[in-house]
Motif scaffolding. Sequence first.
Motif, PDB file in Angstrom:
ATOM      1  N   LEU A  28       0.841  -1.195   0.000  1.00 53.98           N
ATOM      2  CA  LEU A  28       0.000   0.000   0.000  1.00 53.98           C
ATOM      3  C   LEU A  28       0.878   1.249   0.000  1.00 53.98           C
ATOM      4  N   ARG A  29       0.561   2.189  -0.875  1.00 55.24           N
ATOM      5  CA  ARG A  29       1.386   3.391  -1.027  1.00 55.24           C
ATOM      6  C   ARG A  29       0.709   4.638  -0.468  1.00 55.24           C
ATOM      7  N   MET A  33      -5.177   4.331   2.981  1.00 52.76           N
ATOM      8  CA  MET A  33      -5.441   2.909   2.759  1.00 52.76           C
ATOM      9  C   MET A  33      -4.700   2.049   3.777  1.00 52.76           C
ATOM     10  N   LEU A  34      -3.485   2.461   4.133  1.00 55.46           N
ATOM     11  CA  LEU A  34      -2.724   1.698   5.120  1.00 55.46           C
ATOM     12  C   LEU A  34      -3.432   1.702   6.470  1.00 55.46           C
ATOM     13  N   ARG A  35      -3.947   2.851   6.859  1.00 55.05           N
ATOM     14  CA  ARG A  35      -4.665   2.932   8.134  1.00 55.05           C
ATOM     15  C   ARG A  35      -5.946   2.100   8.092  1.00 55.05           C
ATOM     16  N   ARG A  36      -6.658   2.158   6.974  1.00 56.52           N
ATOM     17  CA  ARG A  36      -7.898   1.390   6.847  1.00 56.52           C
ATOM     18  C   ARG A  36      -7.633  -0.114   6.903  1.00 56.52           C
ATOM     19  N   ARG A  37      -6.609  -0.547   6.152  1.00 53.43           N
ATOM     20  CA  ARG A  37      -6.305  -1.987   6.123  1.00 53.43           C
ATOM     21  C   ARG A  37      -5.779  -2.481   7.465  1.00 53.43           C
ATOM     22  N   LEU A  41      -7.231  -5.456   9.652  1.00 53.27           N
ATOM     23  CA  LEU A  41      -6.355  -6.528  10.123  1.00 53.27           C
ATOM     24  C   LEU A  41      -6.449  -6.685  11.626  1.00 53.27           C
ATOM     25  N   LEU A  42      -6.536  -5.579  12.336  1.00 51.27           N
ATOM     26  CA  LEU A  42      -6.661  -5.651  13.790  1.00 51.27           C
ATOM     27  C   LEU A  42      -7.945  -6.367  14.189  1.00 51.27           C
ATOM     28  N   VAL A  43      -9.045  -6.042  13.498  1.00 57.79           N
ATOM     29  CA  VAL A  43     -10.323  -6.704  13.794  1.00 57.79           C
ATOM     30  C   VAL A  43     -10.232  -8.201  13.492  1.00 57.79           C
ATOM     31  N   LEU A  44      -9.635  -8.555  12.354  1.00 56.83           N
ATOM     32  CA  LEU A  44      -9.509  -9.972  11.984  1.00 56.83           C
ATOM     33  C   LEU A  44      -8.629 -10.725  12.959  1.00 56.83           C
ATOM     34  N   ARG A  97      -1.069   1.080  12.964  1.00 54.33           N
ATOM     35  CA  ARG A  97      -2.279   1.874  12.707  1.00 54.33           C
ATOM     36  C   ARG A  97      -2.152   3.268  13.301  1.00 54.33           C
ATOM     37  N   ALA A  98      -1.558   3.363  14.486  1.00 55.01           N
ATOM     38  CA  ALA A  98      -1.338   4.673  15.094  1.00 55.01           C
ATOM     39  C   ALA A  98      -0.361   5.499  14.256  1.00 55.01           C
ATOM     40  N   GLY A  99       0.679   4.847  13.727  1.00 51.30           N
ATOM     41  CA  GLY A  99       1.626   5.563  12.879  1.00 51.30           C
ATOM     42  C   GLY A  99       0.980   6.072  11.609  1.00 51.30           C
TER      43      GLY A  99
END
Length: 199
Positions: A28-29, A33-37, A41-44, A97-99
Amino acid sequence: MESQLTILLPVAAVWLAAGVVADGLPRLRNTRMLRRRTGWLLVLAVTGVALTAAVLGGGLFSTGATPVDRAATGLTLAAGPALVATVCSVRRIRRLRAGAGAFASAPATPAPHGLRAAAAHPLVGLPLQVTALATVPALIAAAGADLGADPGVTGPAITVGALAVVAIGVRHALRHNRFAERVQPVAAPSTRTAGALHV
């Protein structure tokens, strides 16, 4: 058999989805999108840990050869990787995600190499993918095939599984190193003129 497979399929599906999402993070660039994914991922990952713990806990409290007990026996192999995912992966995903969230004011910002290197770290995706791989024997057993019954099949199956884990780990390590090298600052050339050496 069918009820055992019904219990195991959601667990395996969640771990597989987490492994696929984690594998795509470094590509992801965009920070949005990185934060969303990473949120997905955290939920999964948390859902996978909760489902695995629920099945293993249900197996401890069940009596006899109930479907939950058979499913828990099959998931014993996945307990170790799931524990590593709980301790290591979830913490790193939250930090990632925080980053990415630090760029919320400029969501179209390209993802820096530091974030992509953190997303490619082996402890982010490897435990999730190994846990997904460890659920496969339980699914095969629930479907009616007993890999442990034939020694001629058990040995090659263990070898293939071990090689798959090593290959996944090496791939993550190489990808992480490639992104980490781009984060290193370029050494500025020396401004001093070369002169004669004096002893």
